[in-house]
Design a protein around this motif. Structure first.
Motif: not given
Length: 280
Positions: A169-185
Motif C-alpha cells: 500500500d506504499v507508493m514511492t515517487v521521485p519527490g513532492p511534485t509527483e506526490i501531489l500529482a498522485a493525490v490529486k489524481a
C-alpha cells in the motif's frame, strides 16, 4: 553560466600544510587547495531548492551559508540532484555536504556524519480536500487499507512500516511534485511529507488538497534535522558545530530563514545528534 559565490578561502591558510595534512579530511584538503565547498540539495521547497543559476534557496541553505560565513568560508558551489541521490552523491564525492534537510535517523547515521541538529520538524500528510477518509496518522491509513505515497528515500517510508502500513500500500515517487500529482489524481489517498512541504504543496494545489490534522500524529513522528557530511570529514564537522553554536537562533539566522517559514518554534532544543541517532 552557473553563478559561484566567490570570495574567501579557508581560515588558517597561512598554516603550513605539512602541519595539518595528517589531521585534515578530504573537505579541508579541498579548502586548503582553494577549491569551493560543494553543497548538495534537491528541489525541496521550502527546505532547499535551486533558484536562478542554481542559486541555493530555502531555509536549510540559508542557514548553512550563514554558518559557513561565520567560519570564514564563502567560496560555495551548489550541486542539485534528486533526493534519493543525496547520500550516495555525498559518499561518491560529488559534493561535500548535504543541505537538503536530512532528518537524523539511525539508518542514515550509519552512512553520514551529522552536524548537531538545526531544526525539529514533524511529519504531515496531504489529503484530498475535506480529508474524506479521515487519514491523519499512519495507523488510520493502515486500518483503512488506503494507498500512501511518499518520496523515494524519504523517512516516511520507514514511518509507514512502523505505523503498520503494508508494503503493497506504499507508493514511492521521485519527490513532492509527483506526490501531489498522485493525490490529486486519486492514485493515492494520502501523501507523506514534512509539515513544511505539506503546507507548500497545499498552496500549490488550488484548493484540491489540504494538510492533515498533525495533532493526531504520535510524538515519534517528530524529527531533528542535521547537515550531512562524509564520515572522513569529522574534523570539519567539529568546526561547523562550533560555529553553529554562535549562529543557531541568532538574530542574523532568524532573519535569514524567516521568509521560508522557519520560526523559533522549529529550533531543535538541547538534543545532540548522537542522542537522536540512538532514538530515531
Amino acid at each position: 553560466m552557473k553563478s559561484i559565490w566567490k570570495s574567501v578561502a579557508a581560515a588558517g591558510m597561512g598554516l603550513a600544510m605539512s602541519a595539518t595534512a595528517a589531521l585534515a579530511g578530504p573537505l579541508m584538503d579541498r579548502i586548503n587547495s582553494g577549491e569551493p565547498i560543494r553543497i548538495g540539495f534537491a528541489n525541496e521547497v521550502p527546505w532547499a531548492y535551486p533558484g536562478e543559476d542554481n542559486k541555493p534557496l530555502g531555509f536549510v541553505n540559508a542557514y548553512v551559508l550563514g554558518v559557513l560565513h561565520e567560519m570564514g568560508y564563502d567560496n560555495i558551489t551548489p550541486v542539485v540532484t534528486d533526493w534519493g541521490g543525496l547520500i550516495p552523491g555525498l559518499n561518491a564525492n560529488r559534493f561535500d555536504m548535504v543541505t537538503g534537510g536530512l532528518y537524523i535517523l539511525n539508518s542514515r547515521c550509519q552512512n553520514v556524519a551529522f552536524s548537531e541538529p538545526m531544526a525539529k520538524v514533524g511529519d504531515a500528510f496531504i489529503v484530498p480536500k475535506g480529508n474524506p477518509k479521515n487519514l491523519n496518522n499512519y495507523e488510520q491509513i493502515a486500518k483503512a487499507g488506503a494507498t500512501f505515497v511518499t518520496g523515494a528515500g524519504y523517512n516516511q517510508v520507514e514511518s509507514a512500516a512502523k505505523g503498520g502500513i503494508p508494503d503493497g500500500d506504499v507508493m514511492t515517487v521521485p519527490g513532492p511534485t509527483e506526490i501531489l500529482a498522485a493525490v490529486k489524481a486519486g492514485r493515492a489517498d494520502a501523501g507523506g511529507v514534512t509539515y513544511f512541504t505539506a503546507q507548500n504543496l497545499a498552496k500549490q494545489s488550488d484548493g484540491s488538497v489540504e494538510v492533515s490534522d498533525v495533532s493526531q500524529l504520535p510524538e515519534w513522528t517528530q524529527n531533528w534535522v542535521g547537515i550531512g557530511f562524509r564520515k572522513a570529514d569529522q574534523d570539519f564537522v567539529d568546526k561547523f558545530n562550533e560555529a553553529q553554536k554562535k549562529y543557531l537562533g541568532s538574530d542574523a539566522m532568524m532573519k535569514a530563514v524567516e521568509e521560508y517559514g522557519y520560526s523559533k518554534d522549529n529550533l531543535p532544543g538541547d538534543k545532540t545528534s548522537a542522542e537522536v541517532c540512538k532514538m530515531r
